[in-house]
Write an enzyme that holds these catalytic residues in place. Sequence first.
Site, PDB file in Angstrom:
ATOM      1  CG  ASP A  58      -2.049  -0.976   0.818  1.00 27.42           C
ATOM      2  OD1 ASP A  58      -2.235  -1.860   0.479  1.00 27.42           O
ATOM      3  OD2 ASP A  58      -2.430  -1.269   2.691  1.00 27.42           O
ATOM      4  NE  ARG A  59       1.276   7.570  -3.122  1.00 26.82           N
ATOM      5  CZ  ARG A  59       1.383   8.855  -4.674  1.00 26.82           C
ATOM      6  NH1 ARG A  59      -0.294   8.411  -5.272  1.00 26.82           N
ATOM      7  NH2 ARG A  59       2.741   9.676  -4.776  1.00 26.82           N
TER       8      ARG A  59
END
Length: 228
Positions: A58-59
């Site tokens: 995930d970013r």
Amino acid sequence: MTVVYEDNHIIIVNKTASEIVQGDKTGDTPLSETVKRYLKEKYQKPGNVFIGVTHRLDRPVSGLVVFAKTGKALSRLNEMFKNGEVKKTYWAVVKNPPPQDEGELVHYMVRNEKQNKSYAYDREKPGGKKAVLHYRLIGHSQSYCLLEVDLKTGRHHQIRCQLAKMGCPIKGDLKYGFPRSNPDGGISLHARRIRFVHPVSKERIEIEAPTPASDGLWQSFETNLITE
């Protein structure tokens, strides 16, 4: 990003919380392209550079990401991730202490595409996928606890969702119940360690990523780990 391991077939980098692994609607340069540029410059390659994305992070999460440099490595790594042959360990800074110092969480997770969010349930739900992780308390400060998490399955936002369901939202994770964001917009979840058998050489690979230097909380936890 920082390169932490490289050979002829794979490259492993330690990504920051702001970097995105693959391109999305934001149009921001993905990590895969940054790695391509790095290899092109390092080896002065005139043509295109091959980079295969084997998994995602995930970013807002920092830590280890494995890329394939050859088609052979990519197909084998894809199969290894699918079969659970790649072991990933995460560190998570959470607000509340867990009910037990160590335990296994089993939920059934349902993903809401519109909200880009997952929901964890104690019982089976239509469309739900079983999610399993093991956690262990390895540090605590006046305000936070540090959990070491071993993923047994790979579901959308699994660690974020399951820890929040347990009552331990990750620091900075507004989406899953933490009250305020971190200054850098990331969350305090770090892909700390990865272990697998090399897809080509068959060597045993174990890599550990340094924690983000931008947040002194990580460093204070590292110097005060709970040892058994």
